[in-house]
Design an enzyme around this catalytic site. Sequence first.
Site, mmCIF file in Angstrom:
data_model
loop_
_atom_site.group_PDB
_atom_site.id
_atom_site.type_symbol
_atom_site.label_atom_id
_atom_site.label_comp_id
_atom_site.label_asym_id
_atom_site.label_seq_id
_atom_site.Cartn_x
_atom_site.Cartn_y
_atom_site.Cartn_z
ATOM 1 N N GLU A 1 -77.824 23.308 55.904
ATOM 2 C CA GLU A 1 -76.720 23.462 55.166
ATOM 3 C C GLU A 1 -76.893 23.298 53.716
ATOM 4 O O GLU A 1 -77.645 22.386 53.204
ATOM 5 C CB GLU A 1 -75.589 22.521 55.562
ATOM 6 C CG GLU A 1 -75.282 22.794 56.756
ATOM 7 C CD GLU A 1 -74.215 21.782 57.367
ATOM 8 O OE1 GLU A 1 -73.586 21.006 56.631
ATOM 9 O OE2 GLU A 1 -73.907 21.881 58.568
ATOM 10 N N ARG B 1 -72.786 18.583 64.406
ATOM 11 C CA ARG B 1 -73.917 18.920 63.729
ATOM 12 C C ARG B 1 -74.623 20.116 64.141
ATOM 13 O O ARG B 1 -75.001 20.238 65.097
ATOM 14 C CB ARG B 1 -74.715 17.517 63.581
ATOM 15 C CG ARG B 1 -74.152 16.333 63.043
ATOM 16 C CD ARG B 1 -74.272 16.368 61.553
ATOM 17 N NE ARG B 1 -73.667 15.479 60.857
ATOM 18 C CZ ARG B 1 -72.654 15.201 60.087
ATOM 19 N NH1 ARG B 1 -71.572 15.979 60.716
ATOM 20 N NH2 ARG B 1 -72.120 14.199 59.635
ATOM 21 N N HIS C 1 -68.736 23.935 56.459
ATOM 22 C CA HIS C 1 -68.608 22.520 56.878
ATOM 23 C C HIS C 1 -67.337 21.909 56.413
ATOM 24 O O HIS C 1 -67.322 21.057 55.435
ATOM 25 C CB HIS C 1 -70.004 21.481 56.476
ATOM 26 C CG HIS C 1 -69.777 20.360 57.340
ATOM 27 N ND1 HIS C 1 -71.117 19.854 57.390
ATOM 28 C CD2 HIS C 1 -69.148 19.423 57.714
ATOM 29 C CE1 HIS C 1 -71.017 18.673 58.192
ATOM 30 N NE2 HIS C 1 -69.636 18.483 58.169
#
Length: 324
Positions: A266, A237, A285
């Site tokens: 993000e 994360r 991601h």
Amino acid sequence: MKPEVLLYKPLPDDLRARLDEHFTVTVIKDLTLENADRQADAFARAEGIIGSSSKVDAALLAKLPKLRAASTISVGYDNFDLDALNQRGVVLMHTPTVLTETVADTMMALVLSSARRVVEVAERVKAGEWRGSIGPDWFGTDVHHKKMGILGMGRIGLALAQRAHHGFGMSILYNARKHHEEAESRFNARYCDLDTLLREADFLCISLPLTEQTHHMIGREQLAKMKPDAILINAGRGPVVDEQALIEALQNQTIRGAGLDVFEQEPLPVDSPLLKLPGVVALPHIGSATHETRYGMARDAVDNLIAALSGKVEKNCVNPQVLR
Ligand code: 8YV
């Protein structure tokens, strides 16, 4: 009467059909307070929710008075307020095992691409810059037989250690809340404190969930302890790393580079200074993003919701204490 559930992420057709067999499904784009007001009846009746990434806190739970189970299509659940779920007795299910190998592959891809500058030199080839034999300005740094420092020895850390040790002859150091016997016996991994990990690792690979304890665990002070040649890899994360401190370390060249699949914000803003740094490989991601694994995660999440709403939970439960 089938229980009613909210679906906030598209599912493959066969999994959607399986969900429909068990539940009356209302599709919503995101679990937001605005959508809760817009689709108040569906929220009022929902006993289950299934999807990923939306924030689920006490305010949202207040809009879901009948909720009994939440099923997230992810291993991470930092977007859920666990205390609020526990207080309400809502069971939280996640998908921890199915994505392990795929995320470890992604981390190895970040190690290789940042060390060997794969993305950067491939762009130079496309730009027509490869006109003769290449010189040191195209060179990278070796991966094989280097020291990999793994921060967080969970399932993914273990799968990464296997690749690094058996595939690349790397020596493994790790820091975690407790010793990991399997990592030590299978991959000769050496447990050490965080300072030693920072000082010795050629690749600092972060595989931690986001919690109050891990937030900004790697900041200015920690980055200053890393070797000037070291590369930081993060696929857990984003907020585990203080991104501003990382940007400064990279700009000042106190570390060599970074391979990042996750960020504090993000999608990563297009004007992020990270995108201007040649030593950075930034991915959107994609940790678990293969067809096979995303299908498996969605399948497990559907099964998890069916199990939770029929009182038959056997695995993948984050807060089993609410079941008692
Ligand atoms: C998810 C992830 O796919 O599982 C996690 O925790 O970060 C990813 O694998 C992502 O949250 C989107 O669903």
